[in-house]
Design an enzyme around this catalytic site. Structure first.
Site, short mmCIF file in Angstrom:
data_model
loop_
_atom_site.label_atom_id
_atom_site.label_comp_id
_atom_site.label_asym_id
_atom_site.label_seq_id
_atom_site.Cartn_x
_atom_site.Cartn_y
_atom_site.Cartn_z
N CYS A 1 18.60 -19.90 -2.29
CA CYS A 1 18.13 -19.38 -3.41
C CYS A 1 19.55 -19.19 -4.67
CB CYS A 1 17.48 -18.11 -3.61
SG CYS A 1 18.65 -16.95 -3.11
N ALA B 1 7.16 -12.45 3.79
CA ALA B 1 7.55 -11.71 5.00
C ALA B 1 8.98 -12.11 5.03
CB ALA B 1 6.70 -11.73 6.30
#
Lengths: 455, 277
Positions: free
Chosen positions: A48, A189
């Site tokens: 990211c 998750a």
């Protein structure tokens, strides 16, 4: 070798999102990269905070970089003049240095955070699986893993590195009086999200709910951190109860939008809610943050929060940088010395071949020589070859380690009439120390469901 | 003597205000405590001044603008100390000191009347003025806390400022604390203010024969009272809070202060009506 990339230091989250989404499916991109002129190997690190393209091929770095640059324009659909300010290019040694720094978490948003090494390993494994790793990357990446390990163990940079969770707690403290009794909701998750939740729990938060597209993965993480699992379809209800939401799904679009949140805000009686969105592409529509008592932060915002934290680790980082320089120099020395390995091999093979042939011929004439004598003659011929070659090989090795052995190699090829093409076989992976070679082995990385990624 | 003490306390307040603002900008580790101690000293001097004034007048000195501003300042300072000390909003003290300095300096500049006219001597007058000012003081601090809330909220919402978000000593209290403290001050101030309004109505009836007249201060008081009543109502019913509550709190406080100051500048007596001056 060459590298082009963009990271949290150079590009906005929007641009990174663009690249993250076009490289979401790695294999076709890797295949396309290898179809570029002169490009033979490729590896893509996509987290990211960064998207980096490492390529290696038959020509020098600058040529590779040029080809890659125009490919990135095609891939992203963004004009080069708009792309250029956000791209960084490193070639050869520079690319190597950068890779070492990335793997060692010196280029991370949170200095010393532990996730990045796993992500680099994962990127390498994916490239390997796609068949786009060749001798160059095979040497470089495992070495980077070894360097990263050394940096972790020998400098204090990884101490206190709690990365995103640190920023999440920091932001939470600005909003909530205390974490006691606060409810945490994890959307997706992801491993990072789990870490952050643990951190908040240890700061007094009451309960954790995990909502994921697959109830199975949600349950797994929930078990691990002592929470309860839910389905994503219950999101509005979950949101109306949660105080701190950490989102890290791999969803391409927004999971929580303004319309959904407007309703939720009323239901939760305007109690403040904190969203920490560590997914790229983002999960939470930034416009959700326009609502009163709703606070939304994405990875870029966390970066800003962590700026001061980075300063405090600057000292450890300096030590880590020195270590990396040291490792880089050693690696380059070793790498250069490896150039002469095939030459040495060819030379020895040729000389021993001649010696052996001569011994065979001589023994053919001497009919009833007893085995002991035969043995002695063979040993003698080997000894002559070794003694003759010894000064040659020593000079070649030291020249290889210190400077440019090419003229010597060319001379030897001419003097001994060896075909120079036989030298081109690149050296096999062998980093000298056994422990490092082991380190080079890629540990399969857990699951795909970790959009949270480097943080 | 009382005036001299008031001036001394004004100097104290001013010093605390200046030091407090410096402390807000460039915080030092023990700065908050210094502000608190300084403010307490100023309050002690101020209490002595109020006591001296009572002796001078011979009764509760609660009639003219001089005494009104002085008492208002005093109560505001006392509440500020409480909030800064116990409620985790140390930043309230310096900001309150600025307000109190203005109030007390204004009080010291307004001529004090010699005594309370005989016809106004009613037990309802001190009750009215003391409770009304206590309520106003609570609202004033609520307004200060609300403005800190708005500042913190702006920092947290603004994408550019998030990096400069205060840490360590620069850290502002959490939004939740600011919201709660501001709301609690209004919850406490509101019933006190209500008593003040009723006492005022009874006193007005005793003196003028009317329970209520549409003077400026009366009107603003009732409007502000209604505003806070609505805020409390919505907070209890639909959980209304946060930025909008903070903005309304601030509007209420500013209205009250403007009305008071406006009256003072106009040189009208306490309510500009009923010949009380």
């Amino acid at each position: 070798m060459a590298l082009l990339g963009l990271s949290h230091r150079t590009a906005s989250i929007e641009l990174r999102e663009r690249f993250a989404s076009v490289t979401a499916n790695l294999d076709p991109v890797l295949a396309e990269l290898r179809r570029l002129d002169h490009v033979e190997e490729a590896c893509i690190i996509s987290t990211c905070n960064r998207v980096e393209f490492y390529i290696a091929g038959s020509v020098e770095g600058p040529h590779l970089a040029r080809a890659l640059r125009s490919y990135l324009q095609r891939l992203s659909g963004i004009a080069l003049d708009q792309l250029d300010p956000h791209l960084y290019v490193h070639e050869g040694e520079g690319a190597l240095h950068h890779l070492f720094r990335v793997a060692s978490s010196l280029d991370s948003m949170v200095l010393g955070e532990p996730q990045i090494l796993g992500q680099v390993k994962e990127a390498y494994r994916s490239a390997e699986a796609a068949g786009s790793v060749g001798p160059s990357l095979q040497r470089v990446f495992p070495k980077a893993f070894g360097v990263a390990k050394r940096v972790r163990t020998e400098t204090g940079i990884a101490e206190n590195a709690v990365s995103m969770s640190f920023a999440a707690v920091e932001l939470g403290r600005q909003i909530f009086d205390t974490f006691d009794g606060k409810e945490i909701l994890l959307i997706g998750a992801g491993k990072m999200a789990g870490l952050a939740a643990k951190h908040l729990l240890s700061s007094g938060a009451k309960a954790v709910r995990v909502a994921s597209r697959s109830l199975n993965t949600a349950q797994k993480l929930a078990d691990e951190i002592g929470g309860t699992a839910s389905s994503l379809s219950d999101l509005p209800i979950l949101l109306s109860q949660a105080d701190i939401v950490i989102s890290s799904t791999a969803a391409p679009g927004f999971v929580v939008d303004k319309k959904m949140m407007q309703k939720v805000v009323r239901e939760r009686r305007y109690r403040p809610i904190l969203f920490v969105d560590i997914a790229v592409p983002r999960d939470i529509d930034p416009r959700v943050g326009d609502l009163d008592n709703v606070y939304v932060y994405d990875v870029d915002d966390l970066e800003k929060v962590l700026e001061h934290n980075r300063e405090s680790r600057a000292k450890e980082a300096a030590a880590a940088e020195r270590l990396i320089q040291e490792e880089l120099a050693a690696f380059l020395r070793w790498s250069k010395s490896q150039q002469v390995v095939p030459v040495i091999k060819a030379l020895r093979e040729k000389a021993l071949g001649i010696a052996q042939a001569e011994v065979e011929r001589t023994l053919g004439h001497v009919k009833e020589a007893d085995p002991k004598v035969q043995q002695s003659i063979k040993a003698m011929s080997n000894a002559i070859v070794n003694k003759l070659l010894h000064p040659v090989l020593t000079t070649l090795k030291s020249e290889g380690a210190a400077g440019d052995p090419q003229p010597l190699i060319d001379a030897l090829a001419r003097l001994f009439e060896i075909d120079p093409r036989s030298f081109e076989e690149p050296p096999k992976e062998e980093t000298g120390k056994k422990s490092e070679a082991e380190e080079g082995k890629v540990v399969p990385f857990r699951g795909k469901d970790q959009a949270g990624g480097e943080s | 003597m009382a005036l001299l003490l008031l001036k001394v306390s004004a100097v104290f307040y001013a010093l605390v205000a200046v030091f407090g603002l410096v402390q807000l900008k460039w915080p030092r580790e023990f700065g908050d405590r210094v502000v608190l101690v300084g403010l307490s000293l100023a309050v002690v001097a101020h209490a002595l001044a109020l006591g001296g004034r009572t002796v001078e007048v011979g009764t509760f000195p609660l009639l003219d603008l001089h005494d009104g501003l002085s008492l208002f300042g005093f109560l505001t300072a006392v509440i500020a100390i409480g909030i800064a000390w116990r409620s985790g909003v140390p930043q309230a003290a310096p900001l309150a000191s600025v307000l109190v300095t203005v109030l007390v300096v204004a009080a010291a500049m307004v001529d004090a009347s010699g005594s309370v006219p005989e016809r106004l001597r009613s037990p309802w007058l001190p009750v009215h003025i003391a409770t009304a000012f206590l309520g106003e003081a609570a609202f004033a601090i609520a307004g200060i806390v609300a403005s800190i809330y708005l500042l913190q909220e702006r920092r947290l919402k603004s994408k550019h400022k998030i990096g400069k978000m205060g840490t360590g000593l620069h850290r502002l209290p959490a939004l939740e604390i600011l919201d709660n403290v501001s709301a609690r001050l209004i919850q406490i101030g509101f019933p006190v203010m209500t008593i003040g309004l009723f006492a005022g109505a009874i006193f007005s009836n005793e003196v003028t024969g009317h329970y209520f007249t549409w003077g400026l201060l009366n009107t603003v008081s009732v409007l502000v009272w209604a505003l806070y009543a609505l805020m409390l109502h919505f907070r209890l019913t639909i959980g209304w809070r946060g930025k909008k509550a903070a903005v309304l709190t601030l509007i209420g406080v500013i209205c009250t202060l403007v009305a008071l100051v406006g009256l003072g500048l106009a040189g009208v007596g306490a309510h500009g009506t009923g010949g009380v001056s």
